[in-house]
Design an enzyme around this catalytic site. Structure first.
Site, short mmCIF file in Angstrom:
data_model
loop_
_atom_site.label_atom_id
_atom_site.label_comp_id
_atom_site.label_asym_id
_atom_site.label_seq_id
_atom_site.Cartn_x
_atom_site.Cartn_y
_atom_site.Cartn_z
N ARG A 1 0.85 -1.19 0.00
CA ARG A 1 0.00 0.00 0.00
C ARG A 1 0.88 1.24 0.00
O ARG A 1 1.79 1.36 0.82
CB ARG A 1 -0.91 0.00 1.24
CG ARG A 1 -1.60 1.33 1.55
CD ARG A 1 -2.64 1.69 0.53
NE ARG A 1 -3.29 2.99 0.84
CZ ARG A 1 -4.03 3.66 -0.01
NH1 ARG A 1 -4.25 3.18 -1.23
NH2 ARG A 1 -4.58 4.81 0.33
N HIS B 1 0.61 4.91 0.92
CA HIS B 1 -0.30 5.78 1.65
C HIS B 1 0.36 7.13 1.86
O HIS B 1 1.47 7.21 2.40
CB HIS B 1 -0.66 5.16 3.00
CG HIS B 1 -1.73 5.91 3.74
ND1 HIS B 1 -3.08 5.63 3.55
CD2 HIS B 1 -1.67 6.91 4.65
CE1 HIS B 1 -3.79 6.45 4.32
NE2 HIS B 1 -2.96 7.24 4.99
N CYS C 1 -1.72 11.99 5.97
CA CYS C 1 -2.91 12.83 6.10
C CYS C 1 -3.11 13.09 7.59
O CYS C 1 -3.72 12.27 8.29
CB CYS C 1 -4.14 12.15 5.49
SG CYS C 1 -5.67 13.12 5.67
N CYS D 1 -12.43 13.13 4.52
CA CYS D 1 -11.74 12.28 3.56
C CYS D 1 -11.85 10.83 4.01
O CYS D 1 -12.43 10.52 5.05
CB CYS D 1 -10.27 12.70 3.42
SG CYS D 1 -9.29 12.46 4.92
N GLN E 1 -8.73 4.20 5.14
CA GLN E 1 -7.88 3.49 4.19
C GLN E 1 -6.61 2.99 4.86
O GLN E 1 -6.16 1.86 4.62
CB GLN E 1 -7.52 4.39 3.01
CG GLN E 1 -8.63 4.54 1.99
CD GLN E 1 -8.14 5.19 0.71
OE1 GLN E 1 -7.17 5.93 0.72
NE2 GLN E 1 -8.81 4.92 -0.38
N ARG F 1 -2.02 15.73 -0.99
CA ARG F 1 -1.63 15.43 -2.38
C ARG F 1 -0.37 16.19 -2.78
O ARG F 1 -0.21 16.62 -3.92
CB ARG F 1 -2.77 15.74 -3.36
CG ARG F 1 -4.01 14.90 -3.16
CD ARG F 1 -5.03 15.17 -4.24
NE ARG F 1 -6.24 14.39 -4.03
CZ ARG F 1 -7.30 14.43 -4.83
NH1 ARG F 1 -7.30 15.21 -5.89
NH2 ARG F 1 -8.36 13.70 -4.58
N THR G 1 -12.50 19.48 -4.44
CA THR G 1 -11.08 19.37 -4.09
C THR G 1 -10.15 19.73 -5.25
O THR G 1 -9.11 20.36 -5.06
CB THR G 1 -10.77 17.95 -3.56
OG1 THR G 1 -9.39 17.86 -3.20
CG2 THR G 1 -11.07 16.88 -4.61
N ASP H 1 -2.92 16.93 -8.43
CA ASP H 1 -2.14 16.05 -7.56
C ASP H 1 -0.67 16.38 -7.77
O ASP H 1 -0.14 16.23 -8.86
CB ASP H 1 -2.42 14.59 -7.91
CG ASP H 1 -1.95 13.60 -6.85
OD1 ASP H 1 -0.99 13.94 -6.12
OD2 ASP H 1 -2.51 12.50 -6.77
N ARG I 1 1.82 14.96 -5.91
CA ARG I 1 2.65 13.92 -5.30
C ARG I 1 3.64 13.30 -6.30
O ARG I 1 3.39 13.29 -7.50
CB ARG I 1 1.77 12.82 -4.71
CG ARG I 1 0.99 13.26 -3.48
CD ARG I 1 0.04 12.19 -3.00
NE ARG I 1 -1.05 11.96 -3.96
CZ ARG I 1 -2.05 11.11 -3.75
NH1 ARG I 1 -2.09 10.39 -2.64
NH2 ARG I 1 -3.02 10.97 -4.65
N LYS J 1 -1.36 5.50 -9.50
CA LYS J 1 -0.31 4.86 -8.70
C LYS J 1 0.24 3.63 -9.40
O LYS J 1 1.45 3.38 -9.39
CB LYS J 1 -0.85 4.48 -7.32
CG LYS J 1 -1.11 5.64 -6.39
CD LYS J 1 -1.54 5.14 -5.00
CE LYS J 1 -1.81 6.29 -4.05
NZ LYS J 1 -2.24 5.82 -2.71
#
Length: 362
Positions: free
Chosen positions: A217, A219, A222, A233, A238, A262, A282, A294, A296, A322
């Site tokens: 994952r 992640h 946040c 969110c 998650q 993000r 958003t 985004d 990221r 991703k």
């Protein structure tokens, strides 16, 4: 000489300078510019910049579109700053907090002549400092350059661009066992980047078999969702669901990447939240701030996995981007494993926007 500063060290210093309101010098060939972040600009520093020449505020095309300013440079706009323009006016260009109360900030004189590369690099640098993507630049004469404090950070624009574009190098710093409520057999690995940025973490659960695809994952941090349990969110649920599923699988990795909001940082994320309270979704909120949907960089996750000898993964995600980013950076994604969590009345619109505008498979 090894005591000379590398470009990575200069960039780290420049980020700190800009966050404190200290200008930096950008060199582009034989031309030099004095750069300041709009967000941390003071009245005194603006007066100094104006005494040197006519500054220009550089903003992204997204922000320019909101302001109805012409972006002659494509992805950015350069707006001339007159001698009668104040710090408040410049900050209003950068920060959309009062756009609804004072929508008419023009007329703007958008520049279309000259080289925009220094302004473009300056905006990227401001973003990496987690500041609003709005900067002031003023061209320096030889005499003005000679009169400046010699201790100001100086960087070459081309080298800065190369530095900001290249893959981040991460060093494994430490690791230790961390028994967790959701995954007892856990080990936390800490990775530190060479560029002075935030550290990133890998939570290794169970005994990994890297000869087979590893359940993984990615992640993004946040604070509001993971720590405060925000209902705006689905990040907290998650995170917890992913840990449970990896634990139930017997082994796997959860990468916890410090790319809050993000990739725009917590302060800008709160600005985006405030805009969402005004009725923007958003994506619209990010654009009004001058950011992409985004920001990221998932190359960070790929590099951490490679350092952990993981070349193939089953990726726990609802985000096809991703998957594509992992594949593009040498990590084979053999399966996309959906991550299903419950929604609530406060995050339903947010999740609908992620599905409609960001392609999430919910």
């Amino acid at each position: 000489m090894t005591l000379s500063l590398s470009m990575a060290e200069l960039v780290a210093r420049a980020r700190g300078d800009l966050r404190m309101g200290v200008p930096v010098i950008l060199r582009d060939g034989t031309t030099s510019y004095l750069m300041a972040a709009a967000e941390t600009l003071t009245t005194e520093r603006l007066a100094d910049l104006q005494s040197i020449g006519q500054p220009a505020v550089a903003i992204t095309r997204h922000r320019a579109d909101t302001l109805k300013a012409r972006a002659y440079d494509g992805d950015i706009a350069r707006i001339a700053v007159g001698s009668d323009m104040s710090v408040g006016w410049i900050r209003a260009l950068a920060d959309p907090a009062d756009d609804m109360n004072a929508p008419m900030k023009g007329p703007f004189q958008s520049l279309r002549q000259g080289n925009a590369d220094p302004h473009r690099a300056a905006i990227t640098l401001a973003k990496t400092a987690r500041l609003l993507p709005a900067v002031l630049l003023v061209e320096l004469s030889d005499a003005a350059l000679a009169a400046l404090d010699p201790d100001l950070t100086k960087m070459d624009v081309a080298q800065l661009g190369d530095m900001l574009d290249q893959d981040m190098h991460l060093n494994h710093v430490s690791s230790a066992k961390v028994p967790m409520a959701l995954a007892n057999a856990g080990r936390l690995h800490v990775f530190r980047p060479d560029d002075g940025g935030e550290e990133h973490y890998a939570i290794e659960i169970g005994r990994l078999d890297t000869s087979a695809p590893v359940l993984t994952r990615l992640h993004s941090a946040c604070f509001t969702g993971d720590i405060l349990g925000s209902l705006k969110c689905d990040c907290g649920p998650q995170l917890h669901t992913a840990l449970k599923e990896i634990n139930a699988n017997g082994s796997g990795i959860l990468l916890y990447l410090n790319q809050e909001g993000r990739g725009i940082g917590l302060a800008n994320k709160m600005r985006a939240y405030s805009l969402q309270d005004q009725g923007f979704d958003t994506v619209e909120a990010n654009h009004r701030l001058g950011f992409e949907d985004d920001e990221r960089d998932f190359r960070i996750g790929a590099q951490i996995l490679a350092q952990m000898n993981v070349n193939a993964v089953q990726l726990l995600t609802n985000n096809p981007a991703k998957v594509a980013m992992m594949q593009a950076n040498g990590i084979d994604v053999t399966d996309r494993v959906p991550l299903k969590v419950e929604t609530n009345a406060l995050n339903a619109d947010y999740l609908a926007t992620k599905a409609k505008k960001s392609g999430h498979l919910l």
